[in-house]
Write a protein that holds these residues in place. Structure first.
Motif, mmCIF file in Angstrom:
data_model
loop_
_atom_site.group_PDB
_atom_site.id
_atom_site.type_symbol
_atom_site.label_atom_id
_atom_site.label_comp_id
_atom_site.label_asym_id
_atom_site.label_seq_id
_atom_site.Cartn_x
_atom_site.Cartn_y
_atom_site.Cartn_z
ATOM 1 N N VAL A 6 0.939 -1.373 -0.025
ATOM 2 C CA VAL A 6 -0.102 0.004 0.061
ATOM 3 C C VAL A 6 0.905 1.085 -0.001
ATOM 4 C CG1 VAL A 6 -1.582 1.080 1.261
ATOM 5 C CG2 VAL A 6 -2.087 -1.257 1.141
ATOM 6 N N ARG A 7 1.597 1.352 0.808
ATOM 7 C CA ARG A 7 2.834 2.470 0.958
ATOM 8 C C ARG A 7 3.448 2.876 -0.452
ATOM 9 N NH1 ARG A 7 8.467 1.773 3.827
ATOM 10 N NH2 ARG A 7 8.788 0.815 1.674
ATOM 11 N N ASP A 8 3.726 1.845 -1.109
ATOM 12 C CA ASP A 8 4.639 1.763 -2.391
ATOM 13 C C ASP A 8 3.911 2.224 -3.564
ATOM 14 O OD1 ASP A 8 6.974 1.710 -0.677
ATOM 15 O OD2 ASP A 8 7.507 -0.246 -1.198
ATOM 16 N N HIS A 9 2.521 1.619 -3.507
ATOM 17 C CA HIS A 9 1.823 1.700 -4.595
ATOM 18 C C HIS A 9 0.286 2.273 -4.899
ATOM 19 C CE1 HIS A 9 4.794 -1.113 -6.239
ATOM 20 N NE2 HIS A 9 4.656 -2.070 -5.231
ATOM 21 N N ALA A 10 -0.039 2.940 -3.552
ATOM 22 C CA ALA A 10 -1.553 3.289 -3.728
ATOM 23 C C ALA A 10 -1.201 4.972 -3.851
ATOM 24 C CB ALA A 10 -2.056 3.019 -2.285
ATOM 25 N N ALA A 11 -1.652 5.522 -5.187
ATOM 26 C CA ALA A 11 -1.403 6.708 -5.093
ATOM 27 C C ALA A 11 -2.594 7.615 -4.607
ATOM 28 C CB ALA A 11 -1.490 7.173 -6.611
ATOM 29 N N SER A 12 -3.477 7.042 -4.022
ATOM 30 C CA SER A 12 -4.594 7.830 -3.285
ATOM 31 C C SER A 12 -4.194 8.379 -1.980
ATOM 32 C CB SER A 12 -5.904 6.891 -3.059
ATOM 33 O OG SER A 12 -6.522 6.383 -4.303
ATOM 34 N N PHE A 13 -2.970 7.976 -1.507
ATOM 35 C CA PHE A 13 -2.541 8.259 0.032
ATOM 36 C C PHE A 13 -1.046 8.899 -0.467
ATOM 37 C CE2 PHE A 13 -4.417 4.076 0.728
ATOM 38 C CZ PHE A 13 -5.520 4.473 1.111
ATOM 39 N N SER A 14 -0.962 10.417 0.374
ATOM 40 C CA SER A 14 0.339 11.043 0.394
ATOM 41 C C SER A 14 1.127 10.293 1.239
ATOM 42 C CB SER A 14 -0.208 12.318 0.809
ATOM 43 O OG SER A 14 -0.483 12.466 2.072
ATOM 44 N N GLY A 15 0.975 9.379 2.083
ATOM 45 C CA GLY A 15 1.655 8.857 2.936
ATOM 46 C C GLY A 15 1.101 7.569 3.924
ATOM 47 N N ALA A 16 1.688 6.518 3.978
ATOM 48 C CA ALA A 16 1.139 5.453 4.706
ATOM 49 C C ALA A 16 2.272 5.009 5.785
ATOM 50 C CB ALA A 16 0.647 4.157 3.945
ATOM 51 N N ALA A 17 1.615 4.793 7.080
ATOM 52 C CA ALA A 17 2.614 4.443 8.173
ATOM 53 C C ALA A 17 1.904 3.424 9.080
ATOM 54 C CB ALA A 17 2.747 5.659 9.048
ATOM 55 N N GLY A 18 2.679 3.077 9.982
ATOM 56 C CA GLY A 18 2.092 2.202 11.073
ATOM 57 C C GLY A 18 2.949 1.881 12.059
ATOM 58 N N TYR A 19 2.380 0.857 13.123
ATOM 59 C CA TYR A 19 3.182 0.863 14.491
ATOM 60 C C TYR A 19 2.845 -0.521 14.981
ATOM 61 C CZ TYR A 19 -1.360 2.035 16.276
ATOM 62 O OH TYR A 19 -2.715 1.995 16.519
ATOM 63 N N ALA A 20 3.517 -0.877 15.976
ATOM 64 C CA ALA A 20 2.996 -2.094 16.840
ATOM 65 C C ALA A 20 3.213 -1.879 18.295
ATOM 66 C CB ALA A 20 3.834 -3.364 16.592
ATOM 67 N N ASN A 21 2.451 -2.122 19.244
ATOM 68 C CA ASN A 21 2.482 -1.767 20.495
ATOM 69 C C ASN A 21 3.346 -2.654 21.301
ATOM 70 O OD1 ASN A 21 0.212 0.296 20.647
ATOM 71 N ND2 ASN A 21 -1.369 -1.577 20.604
ATOM 72 N N SER A 22 4.076 -2.013 22.158
ATOM 73 C CA SER A 22 5.068 -2.756 23.060
ATOM 74 C C SER A 22 5.216 -2.343 24.443
ATOM 75 C CB SER A 22 6.479 -2.727 22.396
ATOM 76 O OG SER A 22 7.498 -3.152 23.141
ATOM 77 N N TRP A 23 5.318 -3.175 25.435
ATOM 78 C CA TRP A 23 5.573 -2.767 26.806
ATOM 79 C C TRP A 23 7.175 -2.927 26.947
ATOM 80 C CZ3 TRP A 23 3.377 -0.329 30.330
ATOM 81 C CH2 TRP A 23 1.737 -0.046 30.105
#
Length: 255
Positions: free
Chosen positions: A47-64
Protein backbone atom coordinates in the motif's frame (compact mmCIF):
# COMPACT_ATOMS: atom_id res chain seq x y z
CA UNK A 1 -22.72 10.58 30.55
CA UNK A 2 -19.74 8.39 31.41
CA UNK A 3 -20.79 5.76 28.89
CA UNK A 4 -21.19 8.26 26.08
CA UNK A 5 -17.81 9.78 26.98
CA UNK A 6 -16.27 6.31 26.65
CA UNK A 7 -18.09 5.73 23.38
CA UNK A 8 -16.73 9.00 22.00
CA UNK A 9 -13.18 8.13 23.05
CA UNK A 10 -13.37 4.64 21.53
CA UNK A 11 -15.10 5.38 18.23
CA UNK A 12 -15.43 9.08 17.41
CA UNK A 13 -12.49 11.04 18.83
CA UNK A 14 -10.18 12.47 16.18
CA UNK A 15 -6.44 11.86 16.66
CA UNK A 16 -4.10 14.64 17.73
CA UNK A 17 -2.83 15.33 14.22
CA UNK A 18 -2.80 17.88 11.44
CA UNK A 19 -6.05 17.68 9.37
CA UNK A 20 -7.15 14.51 11.20
CA UNK A 21 -10.18 14.12 8.94
CA UNK A 22 -7.82 13.07 6.12
CA UNK A 23 -6.46 10.09 8.08
CA UNK A 24 -7.74 6.55 7.54
CA UNK A 25 -7.16 3.13 9.05
CA UNK A 26 -5.90 0.45 6.66
CA UNK A 27 -7.29 -3.06 7.09
CA UNK A 28 -7.08 -6.40 5.33
CA UNK A 29 -9.32 -9.46 5.03
CA UNK A 30 -8.03 -12.98 4.41
CA UNK A 31 -9.73 -16.33 3.90
CA UNK A 32 -13.41 -16.89 4.70
CA UNK A 33 -13.68 -14.18 7.35
CA UNK A 34 -15.41 -10.91 6.48
CA UNK A 35 -13.93 -9.22 9.53
CA UNK A 36 -11.38 -6.45 8.88
CA UNK A 37 -8.16 -6.98 10.77
CA UNK A 38 -4.78 -5.37 11.24
CA UNK A 39 -2.46 -5.79 8.28
CA UNK A 40 0.61 -7.85 7.64
CA UNK A 41 3.78 -5.83 7.16
CA UNK A 42 4.17 -6.91 3.49
CA UNK A 43 0.57 -5.75 2.85
CA UNK A 44 1.44 -2.38 4.34
CA UNK A 45 4.55 -2.07 2.16
CA UNK A 46 2.47 -2.72 -0.96
CA UNK A 47 0.00 0.00 0.00
CA UNK A 48 2.76 2.43 0.95
CA UNK A 49 4.62 1.92 -2.31
CA UNK A 50 1.76 1.55 -4.82
CA UNK A 51 -1.40 3.36 -3.64
CA UNK A 52 -1.44 6.84 -5.19
CA UNK A 53 -4.58 7.83 -3.26
CA UNK A 54 -2.43 8.34 -0.17
CA UNK A 55 0.22 10.99 0.38
CA UNK A 56 1.76 8.73 3.01
CA UNK A 57 1.13 5.44 4.82
CA UNK A 58 2.61 4.55 8.20
CA UNK A 59 2.09 2.12 11.02
CA UNK A 60 3.11 0.78 14.40
CA UNK A 61 3.08 -2.10 16.85
CA UNK A 62 2.38 -1.76 20.56
CA UNK A 63 5.05 -2.81 23.02
CA UNK A 64 5.63 -2.83 26.77
CA UNK A 65 9.28 -1.86 27.10
CA UNK A 66 11.66 -2.29 30.02
CA UNK A 67 13.33 1.05 30.72
CA UNK A 68 16.51 0.69 32.72
CA UNK A 69 18.33 3.09 35.02
CA UNK A 70 18.30 3.86 38.72
CA UNK A 71 14.58 2.98 38.91
CA UNK A 72 13.84 0.35 36.24
CA UNK A 73 10.23 0.28 35.04
CA UNK A 74 7.98 -0.98 32.27
CA UNK A 75 6.86 1.71 29.85
CA UNK A 76 4.14 1.68 27.26
CA UNK A 77 5.72 2.18 23.86
CA UNK A 78 5.25 1.85 20.15
CA UNK A 79 7.55 0.49 17.44
CA UNK A 80 6.82 2.72 14.45
CA UNK A 81 7.71 3.24 10.83
CA UNK A 82 10.08 6.22 10.44
CA UNK A 83 7.38 8.27 8.69
CA UNK A 84 4.85 7.74 11.52
CA UNK A 85 5.15 11.30 12.82
CA UNK A 86 5.30 12.82 9.33
CA UNK A 87 2.02 11.21 8.26
CA UNK A 88 0.37 12.56 11.43
CA UNK A 89 1.96 15.97 10.88
CA UNK A 90 3.50 15.81 14.37
CA UNK A 91 6.71 17.63 15.26
CA UNK A 92 9.02 17.19 18.24
CA UNK A 93 9.18 19.86 20.92
CA UNK A 94 12.85 18.98 21.46
CA UNK A 95 15.16 17.42 18.91
CA UNK A 96 13.62 15.64 15.96
CA UNK A 97 11.28 12.86 14.92
CA UNK A 98 12.47 9.80 13.01
CA UNK A 99 14.04 10.01 9.55
CA UNK A 100 14.17 7.54 6.68
CA UNK A 101 17.76 6.83 7.74
CA UNK A 102 16.39 5.37 11.00
CA UNK A 103 14.97 2.50 8.94
CA UNK A 104 16.98 -0.42 7.57
CA UNK A 105 18.56 -3.57 8.98
CA UNK A 106 17.19 -4.91 12.24
CA UNK A 107 19.11 -3.62 15.24
CA UNK A 108 21.01 -1.00 13.27
CA UNK A 109 19.35 2.19 14.55
CA UNK A 110 19.04 2.31 18.37
CA UNK A 111 17.29 5.67 18.69
CA UNK A 112 14.23 6.66 20.71
CA UNK A 113 11.73 9.49 21.08
CA UNK A 114 10.22 10.26 24.49
CA UNK A 115 6.73 11.46 25.33
CA UNK A 116 6.44 14.74 27.21
CA UNK A 117 5.03 12.84 30.19
CA UNK A 118 7.96 10.42 30.40
CA UNK A 119 10.48 13.22 29.84
CA UNK A 120 9.05 15.23 32.75
CA UNK A 121 8.37 12.44 35.23
CA UNK A 122 11.33 10.15 34.59
CA UNK A 123 13.99 12.60 33.40
CA UNK A 124 13.00 15.73 35.33
CA UNK A 125 12.32 17.64 32.09
CA UNK A 126 16.05 17.65 31.33
CA UNK A 127 16.47 20.29 28.57
CA UNK A 128 19.64 18.52 27.42
CA UNK A 129 18.04 15.06 27.10
CA UNK A 130 18.54 14.92 23.32
CA UNK A 131 21.70 12.96 22.63
CA UNK A 132 21.72 11.20 25.99
CA UNK A 133 21.39 7.44 26.35
CA UNK A 134 18.49 5.45 27.78
CA UNK A 135 18.51 1.69 28.32
CA UNK A 136 15.67 -0.20 26.63
CA UNK A 137 15.39 -3.93 27.25
CA UNK A 138 19.04 -3.88 28.29
CA UNK A 139 20.25 -2.07 25.18
CA UNK A 140 21.50 1.54 24.92
CA UNK A 141 19.39 3.90 22.80
CA UNK A 142 20.14 7.52 21.94
CA UNK A 143 17.31 9.96 22.59
CA UNK A 144 16.72 12.00 19.43
CA UNK A 145 13.56 13.85 20.40
CA UNK A 146 10.74 14.64 22.84
CA UNK A 147 7.13 15.01 21.68
CA UNK A 148 4.86 17.87 22.79
CA UNK A 149 2.52 17.59 25.76
CA UNK A 150 -0.74 15.93 24.79
CA UNK A 151 0.66 13.88 21.92
CA UNK A 152 -0.02 10.18 22.40
CA UNK A 153 -0.17 8.75 18.90
CA UNK A 154 -3.35 7.46 17.30
CA UNK A 155 -4.45 4.81 19.79
CA UNK A 156 -6.24 5.35 23.11
CA UNK A 157 -3.85 4.66 26.00
CA UNK A 158 -6.35 3.11 28.38
CA UNK A 159 -3.93 1.39 30.74
CA UNK A 160 -1.00 3.86 30.73
CA UNK A 161 0.04 6.98 28.84
CA UNK A 162 2.28 6.56 25.84
CA UNK A 163 5.90 6.63 26.96
CA UNK A 164 8.26 6.35 24.04
CA UNK A 165 8.71 5.39 20.41
CA UNK A 166 11.43 3.41 18.65
CA UNK A 167 11.81 2.79 14.89
CA UNK A 168 10.68 -0.42 13.19
CA UNK A 169 14.34 -1.30 12.63
CA UNK A 170 14.47 -1.96 16.41
CA UNK A 171 11.46 -4.30 16.55
CA UNK A 172 13.68 -7.25 17.47
CA UNK A 173 14.99 -5.38 20.52
CA UNK A 174 11.64 -3.99 21.66
CA UNK A 175 9.82 -7.30 21.10
CA UNK A 176 12.46 -10.05 20.75
CA UNK A 177 11.52 -12.74 18.25
CA UNK A 178 8.79 -10.76 16.51
CA UNK A 179 11.02 -9.47 13.71
CA UNK A 180 10.24 -12.69 11.82
CA UNK A 181 6.73 -11.36 11.20
CA UNK A 182 8.09 -8.55 9.04
CA UNK A 183 8.18 -10.95 6.09
CA UNK A 184 5.02 -12.98 6.77
CA UNK A 185 2.00 -11.92 4.73
CA UNK A 186 -0.35 -14.13 6.77
CA UNK A 187 0.45 -12.39 10.10
CA UNK A 188 -2.01 -9.58 10.77
CA UNK A 189 -0.20 -7.83 13.61
CA UNK A 190 0.64 -4.45 12.09
CA UNK A 191 -1.56 -1.41 12.76
CA UNK A 192 -1.46 0.71 9.62
CA UNK A 193 -2.94 4.08 8.70
CA UNK A 194 -2.59 6.56 5.86
CA UNK A 195 -3.32 10.13 4.84
CA UNK A 196 -5.51 10.78 1.83
CA UNK A 197 -3.68 12.65 -0.91
CA UNK A 198 -4.98 16.08 -1.99
CA UNK A 199 -8.11 15.57 -4.08
CA UNK A 200 -8.46 11.88 -3.14
CA UNK A 201 -11.65 10.55 -1.57
CA UNK A 202 -12.25 7.51 0.61
CA UNK A 203 -14.24 5.89 -2.22
CA UNK A 204 -11.41 6.45 -4.70
CA UNK A 205 -8.86 5.09 -2.23
CA UNK A 206 -10.90 1.95 -1.59
CA UNK A 207 -11.31 1.39 -5.32
CA UNK A 208 -7.55 1.57 -5.75
CA UNK A 209 -7.00 -0.73 -2.77
CA UNK A 210 -9.38 -3.30 -4.27
CA UNK A 211 -7.33 -3.36 -7.47
CA UNK A 212 -4.09 -3.63 -5.48
CA UNK A 213 -5.51 -6.48 -3.37
CA UNK A 214 -6.50 -8.30 -6.55
CA UNK A 215 -2.93 -8.14 -7.80
CA UNK A 216 -1.60 -9.38 -4.45
CA UNK A 217 -4.15 -12.21 -4.41
CA UNK A 218 -3.03 -13.41 -7.83
CA UNK A 219 0.60 -13.22 -6.77
CA UNK A 220 -0.10 -14.98 -3.44
CA UNK A 221 -2.78 -17.63 -4.19
CA UNK A 222 -2.23 -19.30 -0.80
CA UNK A 223 -3.98 -16.33 0.82
CA UNK A 224 -7.33 -17.39 -0.64
CA UNK A 225 -9.92 -14.64 -0.49
CA UNK A 226 -8.04 -11.41 0.09
CA UNK A 227 -8.96 -7.76 0.37
CA UNK A 228 -7.64 -4.40 1.56
CA UNK A 229 -9.80 -1.43 2.54
CA UNK A 230 -9.77 1.78 4.55
CA UNK A 231 -12.12 3.72 6.80
CA UNK A 232 -11.87 7.02 8.71
CA UNK A 233 -9.37 7.06 11.56
CA UNK A 234 -11.61 8.03 14.44
CA UNK A 235 -11.66 6.77 18.01
CA UNK A 236 -8.84 5.25 19.99
CA UNK A 237 -9.14 1.62 18.90
CA UNK A 238 -7.22 -0.09 16.12
CA UNK A 239 -9.35 -2.03 13.57
CA UNK A 240 -9.07 -5.46 15.21
CA UNK A 241 -9.92 -4.19 18.70
CA UNK A 242 -12.79 -2.13 17.28
CA UNK A 243 -14.39 -5.27 15.87
CA UNK A 244 -14.03 -7.08 19.20
CA UNK A 245 -15.05 -4.28 21.56
CA UNK A 246 -17.65 -2.50 19.42
CA UNK A 247 -20.63 -4.83 19.98
CA UNK A 248 -20.05 -4.97 23.74
CA UNK A 249 -19.80 -1.20 24.15
CA UNK A 250 -22.83 -0.62 21.94
CA UNK A 251 -24.87 -3.07 24.05
CA UNK A 252 -23.82 -1.34 27.29
CA UNK A 253 -24.77 2.02 25.81
CA UNK A 254 -28.26 0.81 24.96
CA UNK A 255 -28.69 -0.69 28.42
Amino acid sequence: TSMFTLLDALFFRLPNAVAPGRLVWLTSVQGKSNTPRNMSYPDYLDVRDHAASFSGAAGYANSWISLGGASPSRVRGEVVTPNYFDVLGARASLGRTFRSTDDGAQGANPVAILSDNLWRNRFDADPAIVGKTVVINGNPFAVVGVMPAGFGGVEMADDAPQGLWVPMSMLGVAEPGTEKYLTRRTSGWFRAFARLAPGATLAKANGELAVLAGRIGKREPALGRFGISSFPLTGGLDPSNREEVGPVVSLLTIV
